[in-house]
Design a protein around this motif. Structure first.
Motif, PDB file in Angstrom:
ATOM      1  N   GLY A 211       0.595  -1.042   0.081  1.00 13.06           N
ATOM      2  CA  GLY A 211      -0.064  -0.219   0.620  1.00 13.06           C
ATOM      3  C   GLY A 211       0.737   1.328   0.108  1.00 13.06           C
ATOM      4  O   GLY A 211       0.229   1.867  -1.123  1.00 13.06           O
ATOM      5  N   LEU A 212       1.594   1.405   1.097  1.00 15.54           N
ATOM      6  CA  LEU A 212       2.416   2.447   0.700  1.00 15.54           C
ATOM      7  C   LEU A 212       3.202   2.658  -0.901  1.00 15.54           C
ATOM      8  O   LEU A 212       3.435   3.950  -0.753  1.00 15.54           O
ATOM      9  CB  LEU A 212       3.554   1.780   2.354  1.00 15.54           C
ATOM     10  CG  LEU A 212       4.847   3.656   2.015  1.00 15.54           C
ATOM     11  CD1 LEU A 212       4.318   5.080   2.524  1.00 15.54           C
ATOM     12  CD2 LEU A 212       5.762   3.242   3.289  1.00 15.54           C
ATOM     13  N   GLU A 213       3.838   2.014  -0.539  1.00 16.77           N
ATOM     14  CA  GLU A 213       4.876   1.508  -2.452  1.00 16.77           C
ATOM     15  C   GLU A 213       3.673   2.593  -3.612  1.00 16.77           C
ATOM     16  O   GLU A 213       3.913   3.237  -4.087  1.00 16.77           O
ATOM     17  CB  GLU A 213       4.980   0.536  -3.091  1.00 16.77           C
ATOM     18  CG  GLU A 213       5.870   1.200  -3.585  1.00 16.77           C
ATOM     19  CD  GLU A 213       6.126  -0.590  -4.727  1.00 16.77           C
ATOM     20  OE1 GLU A 213       6.640  -1.204  -4.316  1.00 16.77           O
ATOM     21  OE2 GLU A 213       6.757  -0.395  -5.769  1.00 16.77           O
ATOM     22  N   LEU A 214       2.472   2.197  -3.463  1.00 19.83           N
ATOM     23  CA  LEU A 214       1.293   2.158  -4.493  1.00 19.83           C
ATOM     24  C   LEU A 214       0.751   3.844  -4.061  1.00 19.83           C
ATOM     25  O   LEU A 214       0.826   4.716  -5.035  1.00 19.83           O
ATOM     26  CB  LEU A 214      -0.110   1.516  -4.476  1.00 19.83           C
ATOM     27  CG  LEU A 214       0.273   0.324  -4.688  1.00 19.83           C
ATOM     28  CD1 LEU A 214      -0.516  -0.940  -5.252  1.00 19.83           C
ATOM     29  CD2 LEU A 214       0.919   0.179  -6.566  1.00 19.83           C
ATOM     30  N   ARG A 215       0.761   3.998  -3.098  1.00 18.38           N
ATOM     31  CA  ARG A 215       0.417   6.099  -2.822  1.00 18.38           C
ATOM     32  C   ARG A 215       1.434   6.192  -2.811  1.00 18.38           C
ATOM     33  O   ARG A 215       1.063   7.724  -3.309  1.00 18.38           O
ATOM     34  CB  ARG A 215      -0.189   5.440  -0.973  1.00 18.38           C
ATOM     35  CG  ARG A 215      -1.321   4.631  -0.287  1.00 18.38           C
ATOM     36  CD  ARG A 215      -2.277   5.450  -1.131  1.00 18.38           C
ATOM     37  NE  ARG A 215      -3.680   4.448  -0.950  1.00 18.38           N
ATOM     38  CZ  ARG A 215      -5.175   4.574  -0.894  1.00 18.38           C
ATOM     39  NH1 ARG A 215      -5.160   5.349  -2.482  1.00 18.38           N
ATOM     40  NH2 ARG A 215      -6.209   4.254  -0.898  1.00 18.38           N
ATOM     41  N   GLU A 216       2.861   6.069  -2.517  1.00 12.44           N
ATOM     42  CA  GLU A 216       3.853   7.001  -3.234  1.00 12.44           C
ATOM     43  C   GLU A 216       4.079   7.555  -4.521  1.00 12.44           C
ATOM     44  O   GLU A 216       4.351   8.502  -4.800  1.00 12.44           O
ATOM     45  CB  GLU A 216       4.933   6.615  -2.169  1.00 12.44           C
ATOM     46  CG  GLU A 216       5.214   6.588  -1.249  1.00 12.44           C
ATOM     47  CD  GLU A 216       6.438   6.873  -0.743  1.00 12.44           C
ATOM     48  OE1 GLU A 216       7.234   6.072  -0.794  1.00 12.44           O
ATOM     49  OE2 GLU A 216       7.554   7.964  -0.809  1.00 12.44           O
ATOM     50  N   ARG A 217       2.837   6.275  -5.651  1.00 10.20           N
ATOM     51  CA  ARG A 217       3.208   6.819  -6.793  1.00 10.20           C
ATOM     52  C   ARG A 217       1.361   7.769  -7.114  1.00 10.20           C
ATOM     53  O   ARG A 217       1.644   7.261  -7.940  1.00 10.20           O
ATOM     54  CB  ARG A 217       2.698   5.460  -7.740  1.00 10.20           C
ATOM     55  CG  ARG A 217       4.861   4.633  -7.226  1.00 10.20           C
ATOM     56  CD  ARG A 217       4.999   3.365  -8.374  1.00 10.20           C
ATOM     57  NE  ARG A 217       4.678   2.397  -8.257  1.00 10.20           N
ATOM     58  CZ  ARG A 217       4.065   1.516  -8.505  1.00 10.20           C
ATOM     59  NH1 ARG A 217       3.805   1.393  -9.620  1.00 10.20           N
ATOM     60  NH2 ARG A 217       3.805   0.321  -8.184  1.00 10.20           N
ATOM     61  N   GLY A 218       1.187   7.847  -6.061  1.00  4.99           N
ATOM     62  CA  GLY A 218      -0.258   8.552  -6.728  1.00  4.99           C
ATOM     63  C   GLY A 218      -1.476   7.431  -6.630  1.00  4.99           C
ATOM     64  O   GLY A 218      -2.438   7.835  -7.500  1.00  4.99           O
ATOM     65  N   ALA A 219      -1.103   6.150  -6.549  1.00  3.98           N
ATOM     66  CA  ALA A 219      -2.426   4.979  -7.269  1.00  3.98           C
ATOM     67  C   ALA A 219      -3.491   5.419  -6.307  1.00  3.98           C
ATOM     68  O   ALA A 219      -3.573   5.463  -5.011  1.00  3.98           O
ATOM     69  CB  ALA A 219      -1.737   3.531  -6.823  1.00  3.98           C
ATOM     70  N   ASP A 221      -7.434   4.570  -5.039  1.00  2.00           N
ATOM     71  CA  ASP A 221      -8.411   3.143  -4.020  1.00  2.00           C
ATOM     72  C   ASP A 221      -8.879   1.419  -4.844  1.00  2.00           C
ATOM     73  O   ASP A 221      -8.523   1.411  -4.733  1.00  2.00           O
ATOM     74  CB  ASP A 221     -10.074   3.799  -2.859  1.00  2.00           C
ATOM     75  CG  ASP A 221      -9.660   4.892  -2.356  1.00  2.00           C
ATOM     76  OD1 ASP A 221      -8.140   5.316  -2.482  1.00  2.00           O
ATOM     77  OD2 ASP A 221     -10.052   5.443  -1.842  1.00  2.00           O
ATOM     78  N   ALA A 222      -9.160   2.490  -6.106  1.00  2.80           N
ATOM     79  CA  ALA A 222      -9.375   1.343  -6.980  1.00  2.80           C
ATOM     80  C   ALA A 222      -8.382   0.278  -7.584  1.00  2.80           C
ATOM     81  O   ALA A 222      -8.606  -0.826  -7.195  1.00  2.80           O
ATOM     82  CB  ALA A 222     -10.599   1.707  -8.491  1.00  2.80           C
ATOM     83  N   THR A 223      -7.203   0.741  -7.571  1.00  6.33           N
ATOM     84  CA  THR A 223      -6.385   0.251  -7.813  1.00  6.33           C
ATOM     85  C   THR A 223      -5.287  -0.168  -6.865  1.00  6.33           C
ATOM     86  O   THR A 223      -5.478  -1.705  -6.943  1.00  6.33           O
ATOM     87  CB  THR A 223      -5.303   0.398  -9.143  1.00  6.33           C
ATOM     88  OG1 THR A 223      -4.898   1.991  -8.158  1.00  6.33           O
ATOM     89  CG2 THR A 223      -5.661   0.846  -9.770  1.00  6.33           C
ATOM     90  N   VAL A 224      -5.412   0.452  -6.019  1.00  5.90           N
ATOM     91  CA  VAL A 224      -4.714   0.065  -4.390  1.00  5.90           C
ATOM     92  C   VAL A 224      -5.472  -1.672  -3.827  1.00  5.90           C
ATOM     93  O   VAL A 224      -5.249  -1.866  -3.433  1.00  5.90           O
ATOM     94  CB  VAL A 224      -4.761   0.772  -3.280  1.00  5.90           C
ATOM     95  CG1 VAL A 224      -4.063   0.920  -1.818  1.00  5.90           C
ATOM     96  CG2 VAL A 224      -3.252   2.484  -4.173  1.00  5.90           C
TER      97      VAL A 224
END
Ligand SMILES: [Zn+2]
Length: 275
Positions: A211-219, A221-224
């Motif tokens: 989750g942290l990696e995806l959020r840092e890339r700006g992802a 909710d629907a993909t995270v």
């Protein structure tokens, strides 16, 4: 809803901008958002922040002189961002703090209910405010997790969401973690085998790190989220439609094949009413 991955990604993004310039003006804050009045927000003015720290789902902004800590809890609808000098920000945020370079830290909250909070505290008062929190969920480790699990008999989903037991997880990441661990949201914390505790410990670290990696890339909710809010969609592991069940004012999403041995969980709120 901001949980450990979202708040940690935000902490990393805000760390440099908030320490670049001293605070020029702290406030105004919505009356329901500001939880303390002494020291006043004006006490921050002229001071420089030492960056951003995080404890569980809370953000901490200590001043460089070590005298004050601004504590922020976004709850479920609060959002915080840094608005660069010259960039258009929200007109009436729940809280605003302007820096000498012209940048601003703004907190907004969607909806009429103001639940997000801002506290201005001494370091000692901040420590007290955080004293009830359990250990950080990310990296808690299998030994410590096993001890906490066995100390109180709880349904796993509510155990994971309990900040006093483990800090940083809310309902969305509880859904993701339990799916990864292949454990029922209703399984009792005291009845897990050693192997199941190991699986849960690994799932906590893997899911929060993912989750942290995806959020840092700006992802978004629907993909995270793979399970949370994916009712009726195929389970990413086995293809069974994702199911939901209501429990303790929360909606739990799970895979009946991967997590509950094919059993569909009963809505406990409803069955209690019908009895
Ligand atoms: Zn499945």
């Amino acid at each position: 809803m901001p949980e450990l991955p979202e708040v940690e990604a935000l902490r990393r993004a805000l760390d440099d901008p908030v320490r670049a310039f001293p605070v020029e003006k702290a406030g105004p804050a919505h009356i329901a958002t500001l939880k303390t009045f002494d020291p006043p927000l004006a006490a921050l003015e002229g001071r420089r922040l030492a960056g951003v720290e995080r404890r569980g789902k809370r953000l901490l902004f200590p001043t460089e002189d070590g005298e004050l800590v601004l504590l922020v809890h976004l709850m479920s609808a609060g959002r915080m961002r840094h608005v660069r000098a010259g960039e258009a920000g929200p007109k009436t945020p729940a809280f605003r703090m302007r820096f000498e370079g012209g940048g601003e830290l703004v907190l907004t909250e969607a909806g009429a209910k103001k639940r997000a909070g801002v506290w201005l505290l001494t370091p000692e008062a901040a420590e007290q405010e955080l004293a009830h929190l359990g250990p950080e969920a990310l990296g808690v480790g299998v030994e410590r997790l096993g001890e906490i699990l066995s100390s109180d008999s709880r349904r796993l989903h509510s155990f994971l969401r309990d900040q006093r037991a483990l800090a940083g997880i809310g309902r969305a990441w509880a859904n993701e973690i339990l799916h990864r661990a292949r454990l029922s949201p209703f399984a009792l914390s005291t009845e897990l085998s050693r192997e199941e505790v190991e699986r849960l410990s690994a799932a906590i670290d893997e899911e929060l790190a993912r989750g942290l990696e995806l959020r840092e890339r700006g992802a978004k909710d629907a993909t995270v989220y793979r399970i949370h809010n994916h009712l009726g969609e195929p389970c990413p592991d086995c293809g069974t439609p994702i199911a939901r069940v209501d429990y303790e004012e929360h909606t739990i999403y799970y895979c009946p094949q991967c997590q509950t041995g094919g059993r569909v969980l009963k809505d406990r709120r409803l069955s209690r009413l019908l009895r």
